[in-house]
Every structure is written in C-alpha cells, then in structure tokens.
Design a protein around this motif. Sequence first.
Motif, short mmCIF file in Angstrom:
data_model
loop_
_atom_site.label_atom_id
_atom_site.label_comp_id
_atom_site.label_asym_id
_atom_site.label_seq_id
_atom_site.Cartn_x
_atom_site.Cartn_y
_atom_site.Cartn_z
N PRO A 197 0.81 -1.22 0.00
CA PRO A 197 0.00 0.00 0.00
C PRO A 197 0.85 1.26 0.00
N SER A 198 0.23 2.37 -0.40
CA SER A 198 1.00 3.59 -0.57
C SER A 198 0.94 4.53 0.62
N THR A 199 0.04 4.29 1.56
CA THR A 199 0.00 5.19 2.72
C THR A 199 0.57 4.49 3.94
N ARG A 200 1.03 5.28 4.90
CA ARG A 200 1.64 4.70 6.09
C ARG A 200 0.63 3.86 6.87
N GLN A 229 0.17 0.70 5.14
CA GLN A 229 1.33 -0.18 5.29
C GLN A 229 1.30 -0.89 6.64
N LYS A 287 -6.96 6.29 2.38
CA LYS A 287 -6.28 7.42 1.77
C LYS A 287 -5.91 8.42 2.86
N ARG A 340 4.78 2.65 -8.09
CA ARG A 340 3.93 2.73 -6.91
C ARG A 340 4.75 2.81 -5.62
N ALA A 393 5.20 5.30 -3.86
CA ALA A 393 4.48 6.17 -2.92
C ALA A 393 5.36 7.27 -2.34
N VAL A 450 3.27 10.25 -2.37
CA VAL A 450 2.25 10.33 -1.32
C VAL A 450 2.88 10.86 -0.04
N GLN A 451 4.09 10.38 0.24
CA GLN A 451 4.78 10.82 1.45
C GLN A 451 5.17 12.30 1.34
N VAL A 455 -2.89 11.77 -3.23
CA VAL A 455 -2.23 10.56 -3.72
C VAL A 455 -1.87 10.82 -5.18
N LEU A 477 0.15 9.67 -7.38
CA LEU A 477 0.28 8.60 -8.37
C LEU A 477 -1.07 8.18 -8.92
#
Lengths: 361, 500
Positions: A290-293, A296, A339, B377, B379, B382-383, B390, B392
């Motif tokens: 996943p792309s968010t903390r 994750q 998100k 991906r 991220a 995003v960070q 988001v 991407l």
Amino acid sequence: MTIKPPLSAPYTHAGTSISRTMGLVMLALLPATLFGFYLFGWPAIFLFASTLLAAVLTEALALRLAGKPVRPFLLDGSALLTGWLLALTLPPWAPWWIGVVGSILAIAVGKQMFGGIGQNLFNPAMVARVALLISFPLEMTLFTTPAPLFSDQAPDLLQSLAITFGNPAPYDAVSSATVLGHLKTELGRGVNLEQAAAGSASLWQLTWGQAAGSLGETSALLILLGGLFLLYKRVISWHIPLAMLGTLAALSGLFHLLNPDHYAGPLTHLLSGAAILGAFFIATDLVTSPSTRRGQLLFGAGCGLLVYIIRTWAGYPEGVAFAVMLMNGCTPLIDHFLKPRIYGRDRRGEPLNYADNGGNN
Amino acid sequence: MAAADRFKLFRIRGGVHPQDRKQLSAEQAIEPLPLPPLLHIPLQQHIGAPAEPLVRRGDLVKKGALLAASQGAISAPVHAPTSGRIMGVGGYPAHHASGLSVRTITLKPDGQDEWIDTLDPVVEPFNLPPDEIARRVAEAGIVGMGGATFPSAVKLNLRNRYRLHTLVINGAECEPYLTCDDRLMREQPEQVLDGVLLMARALGVERILLAIENNKPAAQAAMGEAAQAHAWVTVVGLPTRYPMGSEKHLVQTLTGQETPARGLTADIGVVVHNVATALAVHEALRHGRPLISRVMTVSGGAIRTPRNLRVPLGTPLSYLVDYCGGFVREPSRLVSGGPMMGQPLPSTRVPAVKGSNGLLALTDEEVRADREMPCIRCASCVQACPCGLVPLEMAAHIRAGSLDGSVKLGLLDCIGCGSCAYVCPSHIPLSHYFNYAKGELAARQRAQHKQNETKRLAEARSLRLEAAKKAKRAAMLKRKQEQQAKQAKSAEAALSETSQ
C-alpha cells in the motif's frame, strides 16, 4: 537565443531513480547472499547465477515481444532483483532448472503479463516461489545442511556442477529439514515442542545462519543488517517490517504462553524461515504494497497474522510467500479505503468548517 | 529574537528538502540595475482584469506617472518606471511560457530619471484610516510580490468581511536559489518593518508574525533587531522545508490551524503578505512612490555572476543576463521564479514584471532531467505531498482521460508545489499532469459557460423574435381595424350623403 521546449516545473530533482532504488536493495542483500554462497558452496553460486541470468533474459524477451524499449527497462534493475530474491528463497542445492523455471514464471507470468514494471498485483518472486512449491514439492523442500566452502564436507567443483546441472542427487548430500519443517512434522506426530526442538538448530544457529534452509534466508542477522541499511537509506519505511514482525511476535508469544508444549516461541518464529527476509525485502516491495503509512501498517499486520496462521495450522511449514501474496491481493482495497486526509478537509472529504469567522466563502 | 526561540510551531505533513543553492547569490548585496534602452511594460502584471492604457505613442512621461488605470475590483494600475517617451502601445512577448504577444507599453527612457511632481507622501501614515491605507496601496499598483500577484489592496480590505487577528509576513523564501527576500530583510529591515506595521494597521490585527526559514539567520537577526521595540511583532524561525512558503502551510505551522478547502487563510483569521510587498507598501505610503521596480535574484549554474538586482519593471530579461556577465554556457532551462514552481521561459526576450522574483538559467546537471519510466507505486509522492493527496493515482486517472476521477481524488486541492515530481524515482512529470488537467477543467468550464450563454442568448432571441412577431401582428391587426373603421365611416358618410 532559444531554449529547449519547456515542459513544467519542478526544474530540479532529488536524483532518485528506479535503478538506484533497485541497486540499494541488491546492495542490502549482498551480505546475506555472500554468506549463503559461503555456507552452501558452489552449487548455490551456480543456482544463483542461472536464476538471475534467466530472469534478465526472460525480461529482455518479454520487453521485445511487448514492443517496449529493452535497454532502459532492463537497466532499471528490477528483473535482476526479482531473480535475486527468488534465488535466495530456493533450496541452495536445487537443480538449475528450478531457478530457471522460477525466473520465467516470475518475470513472464508474475510481472510482464500484468503489463510490466509497476503493474503487477503480486510480488513476482513470490508468485514464482509459490508456483514452484506447488509444482515441484520434492525439489523445493530438499534442504541440505550447510557445507561451507573450503571445508571437508564441501563438494568440489565437479561435484558441484553435477549437483546443479547434472542428474538428481549424484552427491550424497546430507539433506535435512528446516527448523519450521522439522517442528511441523514432529508436532504433527504428537511430540511435544521441547523434544522436537532438541533435534533442530538452536536459536543461536538461526541468528547467525548455521542452519539448513534456503540459500539466503538462514542468517537472520545479516538480513536484518541489510534491512536496517534500507531503512537508513529510506528505501523502505519501518511500518511494514515492524507491523509484520510485531504481529508475528505477539501472536506466537501469546500462543506460546498459553501452551508452550505445542506452540513455538516468538524468537523461533522471527529467526527461522523467511520471516525477516519477508518483512524487510518482500512485503516492502514498493509495487505491491500500500502507498500510505496507515495502509502499510495494516498490510504488515496482515502479513504477520497470515504467516502465523499458515505456519501453525495450515498444510505448509512455511508461510511468508503465501501470506505476502494474500496481502498483495488486498493492497488495492487498502489503498482505496485508507487514503490520507486531504489538507483542509475532514476524513469524508468535506471542507473543514470555520463558519464562525464571518467569512461567506 | 528571544521571543522567537519560544514560539511554538506545529507540524505539517509532507514536504521535501531540495538542495537550496542559495549560496550562489546570498552574499550579493542588492544592486540597482542601470536603465535599459527600452522598457516593455505589460498592461497585465497581476491576477484580474488588465489595466487600460492612458498614454499614446509620442507622449512624454515622468517617473512614477500613471500609464494605465486599473479596471474593476480585482486589478492594478501600471506606472512609468522612469521618465521618457512612449514609443507605442502594442504587442510584445509575454512573461510566460508561451511567449505569446500581450498588450504592452513601450517606453524609451530619456536618461533623466525624473520623478513626477505630484508624489503624495504621507507624513504620519499611522494616522490614516485603514480604508485610506488600502486605497493608496491600490493606487500604487502593489500586487503580491511573492509571485502570486494578487492585488494587495484587496487583501488589505479583508477586514470588512472577516474577523482577523494575525498578519503573517512570509519571509520563508523556501524556493531554492532565490535570495531576494533574504537580501531585502538584511539590507532594509526598518523599511520592511514599517510596511508591515502599516499593513497591520490597515487590517486591524492584534499580532504580527514575521516568519523566516532557519537557513537565513542574518535576516532573522536583522528583522529581530528592527522589531525589538514592538511587542506585538514576533520574528519566528521556521524549519527549512519546502514548501514552507505555501501560504496555507505557513499559517498551519504558525497557528496549528488548517485553512478549510476552497477557503482563504482569512477564514481562520490570518492574512499573509510577502516581505517585498511590505517594502512596496512602505515606499507607497512614506514616499508616495508607486510600484515601478522590484528586487530579483539572477542565478543558476549557467549564469556567470549570480546577483540580486533592483530591476525597473519592463526591463528585458536579456539585459539582466548581460549585466550578470552573460551565460557561462547554454542553459538547459530558463526559469522565472524558483526551480520548484517557476515558469519556464521560452527566451530572455521577455520583460521583468511585478511578480518575477527570480531569473534562473539552469544547466543539465542542475535540472537532472531523466527518462520518464513507469510508475512503480513507490508512494514517495504520497509521502512528499503536503496536501494529503495521492499523486500517483491522480496521474493514473489523468493519463486514462478521467478528469472527474482526478478531481474526486483532490486535483483541485493540489497547490502545484511540485514536491511529488521532485521525489519521483521514475521521473514522471506529475506537476505537468496536474497543470494540464487543471487547464483542461478550466477550458471545459469555459466551454460549458459559453454553451450556457449561447443557449441563453438563443432563447432570448427567439423570445424577442416571438414578441416582435406578435407586436407586428398586433400592429397589423390594429391597422386593419382602423382601416375597416375608416372604410366603414366613409361608407357611412357616403350612405348618409346618398340618403340625404
């Protein structure tokens, strides 16, 4: 004076690239890999080489068939890394074709059939490993005890060639079960844990790596070292490894407390098998996590939970590959629901309310 | 300064740490740029309606004379940067990526640099009512000089609609390379502070925060010293992190409060103005001088001698480059503003305008452009995003042609800071995607508006035609009736004649 057609800001860059990221991961894997070479000798080196070569060739072929530019995509290093990770999870004395078939499965089926780099839903190396495990259970569970290079037990070069490229088992390898496999079998027979553990590698051996196991998974210490290097270089963040290992430790600790005769303790779980390799190098795969903390953390916890369930109650002694793949499948869902909160909006996406300030906007 | 150490700051999410490269020009004191042979002064140097020219070819004007008047509520007038002859009002390449021609006044300096004699300085500007301060700021043509170019007087009038408590002066200057605000604060702290206090008077706020990033200790010290006598002014040191200078993020760092989406910082009682704007306000009120020049940083690896210059507005940028010793080598990119958010320029044949804070000539090594690869991906974007987006996924939607999808993901909340593209290991031009999508959306809205307008006009026309037809028919009917009445009358008359 004329300037190249302008695109858009920013006109500066952090200097990162895919190949740099992949290179750092490979660098982090190097100590454990070299230790694997030392521990399992020439057959391991041959298997490693064939696996990586097959991965790169498959990638080149697939790119050409897809009509994509071969050179820049090959140079990004992702195929090499996939081959590398796969090789580390194979039994070190497995025949060459295991590595080659694995690489073809990883690159062709696990990656390029989804559309190439960044498009795959599952970790390619794990796709291959699971497919191999199901298709060739015998070859995939034939582990040898360590026979360090230049030691008496080590096969010489010719014998090594025969092990990797020749007919099955020409050399009288001392085959052995991994710790998890051994415990699983013994516990299945109703032996209690203490007796079962007596016949297998000690925790110290697991930490340092002097135990039967996959090519690059045996030394928890060296893998951890590589993982910490990746954390330091900010290639990965702590969220997935910590959530995964933490969940695994917590669950195994809980069950071990409840029934120490039947459930292995947290250290055994953390140090054996692919737990640490999985937590730092496989579950953290950028493409399939996943792309968010927050996502994750959830993903890592899910991996830890599944590893424990599979190891403890399912049919296979080893659960990391299955666990990570199952969680890979959940990644799009996690990304959809977790998100980040948009600046100036609440979690539902509505603008924050400061209506009391007299503004009419 | 003591107060600054104790000031409590709040965390913002995201952000990046680009190499700041400020050492190229940070020690270069501001030099006045000599007058160029010709000045090209665009009529639109601000957000809003373009100014309307008041001069014609052949007119002689003095320095500070009004050249074009503001039009409408959001607009700003334009003044003569020096004395000379108007060569014409016509097209000249815009200070913009397109380089398209815009309406521009061309002025040939006469070398006398003689001020108009109607300068109207205020002896005691703090006795002026707030409205009067704002009016004079409007007349001086002052716009937000941090680059946004929003007419400053409009912002000074926000007290009429919002309850305001804090004025924040943005001295963050978080863009790499730029040092013009840093130099202003170091060299003219008293004047900057005076402008700040005047703006605070216009806004009616209770406290002033002068926010300066920690990589400018000299500016912090200078402003701190100047502000010592004013207990309600605090100089605040900010952590060095891009985009600290983003208005909403700056306010959140200082107050902990988020500006609601689609709102203004005034919604939470704060107004933000730039350092250079404060100096312009000081000049306008104390000396009666309109905004006719500004400080710019000329820098980048391709510039021989990076400098900070006080540039008369309308000076062709090629003149600045020449003054800085020209190019060491062919630049890879010419950028107006900083490298993170700056506008690309097609050539140096465009004039300096009120919003231009920097001219950068960047080399290939500085731009670090690389082949675009597929998104992995990772991220990183995003960070890095300070807005909780988001990137991407937004880019994936735009690539697939789904503008609505990207809007749902928060496209319109994107402040275009470029942090995402800066960190992307695949070198995907994410900001470019978002700019493109925002442009498409605006175009779509315009098209929709036009369609509605056409429909409305067409309906109005058919109604009008209908009405006209009806009126015509009614008139015809009336005429017929009158005729019939007449005929009847004459028949009657004839009848009566015959009957007699």
